[in-house]
Design an enzyme around this catalytic site. Structure first.
Site, PDB file in Angstrom:
ATOM      1  N   THR A  50       2.058  -1.192   8.335  1.00 20.12           N
ATOM      2  CA  THR A  50       2.837  -1.659   9.490  1.00 20.12           C
ATOM      3  C   THR A  50       1.958  -1.827  10.720  1.00 20.12           C
ATOM      4  OG1 THR A  50       4.867  -0.630   8.658  1.00 20.12           O
ATOM      5  CG2 THR A  50       4.772  -1.115  11.017  1.00 20.12           C
ATOM      6  N   SER A  67       6.147  -1.921  -1.849  1.00 16.88           N
ATOM      7  CA  SER A  67       6.175  -2.766  -3.064  1.00 16.88           C
ATOM      8  C   SER A  67       5.232  -2.213  -4.132  1.00 16.88           C
ATOM      9  CB  SER A  67       5.825  -4.216  -2.726  1.00 16.88           C
ATOM     10  OG  SER A  67       4.673  -4.329  -1.940  1.00 16.88           O
ATOM     11  N   GLY A  95       0.831  -1.195   0.000  1.00 18.46           N
ATOM     12  CA  GLY A  95       0.000   0.000   0.000  1.00 18.46           C
ATOM     13  C   GLY A  95       0.866   1.246   0.000  1.00 18.46           C
ATOM     14  N   LEU A  96       0.243   2.393  -0.167  1.00 14.28           N
ATOM     15  CA  LEU A  96       0.968   3.661  -0.156  1.00 14.28           C
ATOM     16  C   LEU A  96       1.664   3.887   1.186  1.00 14.28           C
ATOM     17  CD1 LEU A  96      -1.700   5.981  -1.836  1.00 14.28           C
ATOM     18  CD2 LEU A  96       0.552   5.412  -2.788  1.00 14.28           C
ATOM     19  N   PRO A  97       2.715   4.706   1.207  1.00 18.51           N
ATOM     20  CA  PRO A  97       3.332   5.062   2.484  1.00 18.51           C
ATOM     21  C   PRO A  97       2.299   5.695   3.427  1.00 18.51           C
ATOM     22  CG  PRO A  97       4.731   5.752   0.661  1.00 18.51           C
ATOM     23  CD  PRO A  97       3.435   5.292   0.056  1.00 18.51           C
ATOM     24  N   SER A 140      -0.254   4.271   4.696  1.00 16.83           N
ATOM     25  CA  SER A 140      -1.613   3.747   4.499  1.00 16.83           C
ATOM     26  C   SER A 140      -2.081   2.931   5.697  1.00 16.83           C
ATOM     27  CB  SER A 140      -1.675   2.891   3.232  1.00 16.83           C
ATOM     28  OG  SER A 140      -0.773   1.796   3.329  1.00 16.83           O
ATOM     29  N   GLY A 141      -1.136   2.454   6.505  1.00 14.52           N
ATOM     30  CA  GLY A 141      -1.482   1.668   7.690  1.00 14.52           C
ATOM     31  C   GLY A 141      -0.954   0.242   7.661  1.00 14.52           C
TER      32      GLY A 141
END
Length: 241
Positions: free
Chosen positions: A86, A152, A79-81, A83-84
């Site tokens: 982690t 990714s 997902g986008l940086p 985005s949640g």
């Protein structure tokens, strides 16, 4: 909440053995009225049962019937940086650990610290993801499942992971650019907009949405805890029955 320690379990086992042996000795004494016979019977019973239990366990270790191997799986969060990824992956990892299966957590931040010169061009990112794929392969050979969180952004790198590892589960953590910017406690989006960070996904580099994700989590609609429950339920249904 309390957890049983090993020493407590050992002491409980020994205390139960004393109770069981004492019961046997008491029964023998009641029937025969002979202390020496009662003591001898108790000691022989203890030695015999310990030996029989050891032999019984050794035999069952060789019998495969009734044993089911859990095939290793790989949860791949993309997902986008901000985005949640982690946050949700950490919660999923903690929940899956309670199932007592071999499991490892791999996060992009931790791996980047090990390879600081990995780079962020398309070629370098793909090479970096391939390196992670080899790591997952090694863990899976030892029956260890993985929970991975990486931006990714390219479809070819995610396809490469799917082809390299067993039982790959893509979790697309979906969030709009505006929401990600609002969550940007690090200020990385602001730096990227000022061209202080190059090849930043979503700003100066593309993010190619997954077309075949097994699970899609819209973080604008559900909480991280709800998301974790959905993912764990999926894993239990398909891999940990």
């Amino acid at each position: 909440m309390y957890k049983e320690t090993n020493i407590r379990s050992i002491v409980k086992g020994i205390s139960w053995r004393f109770i069981a042996t004492g019961t046997t000795m008491s029964i023998v004494y009641v029937f025969f009225g002979n202390v020496e016979l009662a003591v001898a019977t108790g000691l022989l019973e203890t030695i015999a049962k310990v030996g029989l239990y050891w032999g019984h366990e050794k035999v069952w270790q060789r019998i495969r019937w009734g044993r089911k191997r859990i095939e290793p799986f790989n949860l791949w969060f993309t997902g986008l940086p901000l985005s949640g990824k982690t946050t949700i992956a950490d919660k999923v990892y903690e929940k899956l650990k309670k199932l007592d299966i071999p499991l490892e957590r791999i996060d992009s931040k931790d791996v980047r610290e090990m390879f600081p010169n990995a780079g962020f061009s398309r070629e370098e990112r793909n090479r970096h993801i391939k390196r992670i794929g080899h790591l997952i392969q090694t863990l899976q050979k030892n029956s260890v499942s993985t929970v991975c969180s990486f931006v990714s952004p390219y479809r070819e790198s995610r396809k490469m992971i799917r082809e390299m590892v067993k039982n790959n589960i893509v979790v697309y953590v979906k969030a709009s650019m505006e929401i990600c910017k609002k969550r940007d406690y690090k200020g990385v989006y602001e730096k990227a907009l000022k061209n202080e960070i190059r090849n930043f996904t979503g700003i100066s580099d593309v993010y190619e949405e997954p077309q075949h994700a097994e699970i899609v989590i819209d973080t604008e609609k559900i909480s991280p805890d709800e998301a974790a429950d959905i993912i764990v339920k999926y894993v239990k249904k398909h891999y940990v029955k």
